[in-house]
Enzyme design. Structure first.
Site, PDB file in Angstrom:
ATOM      1  N   ASP A  36       0.836  -1.197   0.000  1.00  0.00           N
ATOM      2  CA  ASP A  36       0.000   0.000   0.000  1.00  0.00           C
ATOM      3  C   ASP A  36       0.874   1.251   0.000  1.00  0.00           C
ATOM      4  OD1 ASP A  36      -2.253  -1.580   0.183  1.00  0.00           O
ATOM      5  OD2 ASP A  36      -2.562  -1.245   2.329  1.00  0.00           O
ATOM      6  N   ARG A  37       0.359   2.323  -0.567  1.00  0.00           N
ATOM      7  CA  ARG A  37       1.089   3.586  -0.615  1.00  0.00           C
ATOM      8  C   ARG A  37       1.586   4.004   0.768  1.00  0.00           C
ATOM      9  NH1 ARG A  37      -1.886   9.241  -2.061  1.00  0.00           N
ATOM     10  NH2 ARG A  37      -2.385   9.170   0.146  1.00  0.00           N
TER      11      ARG A  37
END
Length: 215
Positions: free
Chosen positions: A62-63
């Protein structure tokens, strides 16, 4: 959630590099792959390929998550590693700081997940339509209103660790999707991919690569 994308400009941190694989320490706030539109073009794989042009995507983080991420440097390595992820033959550990004091020393969350369509990209527990998702966890240290945890996912669903911690009443601190109130009041998502163990594509020997949490 709408926000401006201002990824960190940290230099690339290479954890391991040989003729088949590359492992780097992804900073929080940087996309793994490009998003839709030129404003989301800056991402880890683009930065990696500027130094290692043959690098191929194997998985994503995930970012908002930092830590160990692996790339194949040959098509064979990409296939070999991809099958290990698909067949759950890799071992991943994460460190997280979660809201509240976790009472038990260890446990397992076994709750199926699916996308929360009206609120994408949020995920949710869904016993009818969800896909199997299992996370083992161990308490490391308790503070006054938070607990440091080691999380060991057995599956690789989107937002799995984030939703599973929320489901047991201890959202990950700084989580822009699932934390509320004081739990949200942190400079980043307190989730870090601490280690990845896999079989090397050239010969199958076990390899484990780690990156120390920055929090």
């Amino acid at each position: 959630m709408t926000d401006t994308y201002t990824p960190p400009q940290d230099p690339l941190v290479v954890l391991h590099h040989d003729h088949q694989v590359l492992l780097v320490d992804k900073p929080a706030g940087l996309l793994s792959v490009p998003g839709k539109g030129p404003h989301l073009a800056d991402c880890l794989i683009a930065r990696v390929q500027s130094v290692f042009p043959d690098a191929l995507l194997v998985h994503r983080l995930d970012r908002d998550t930092s830590g160990v991420m692996i790339f194949g440097l040959t098509p064979h390595a990409q296939r070999h590693l991809g099958l290990q992820f698909e067949n759950r033959q890799t071992r991943k550990t994460y460190v997280a700081r979660v809201h509240g004091q976790v009472a038990e020393a260890k446990g397992t969350v076994d709750l199926p997940l699916c996308v929360d369509w009206p609120n994408r990209p949020r995920q949710m527990v869904d016993h009818e339509n969800g896909r199997a998702a299992v996370t083992d966890w161990r308490r490391l240290k308790r503070g006054s209103d938070e607990t440091r945890m080691r999380l060991m996912p057995k599956t690789g669903r989107s937002h799995q660790l984030r939703v599973h911690m929320l489901a047991i009443g201890h959202p990950i601190l700084g989580d822009p999707f699932y934390a509320t109130g004081t739990a949200l009041d942190h400079p980043r998502l307190m989730l870090h991919s601490e280690s990845l163990a896999f079989r090397h594509p050239d010969g199958g020997l076990p390899v484990k690569v780690s990156a120390k949490p920055p929090f």
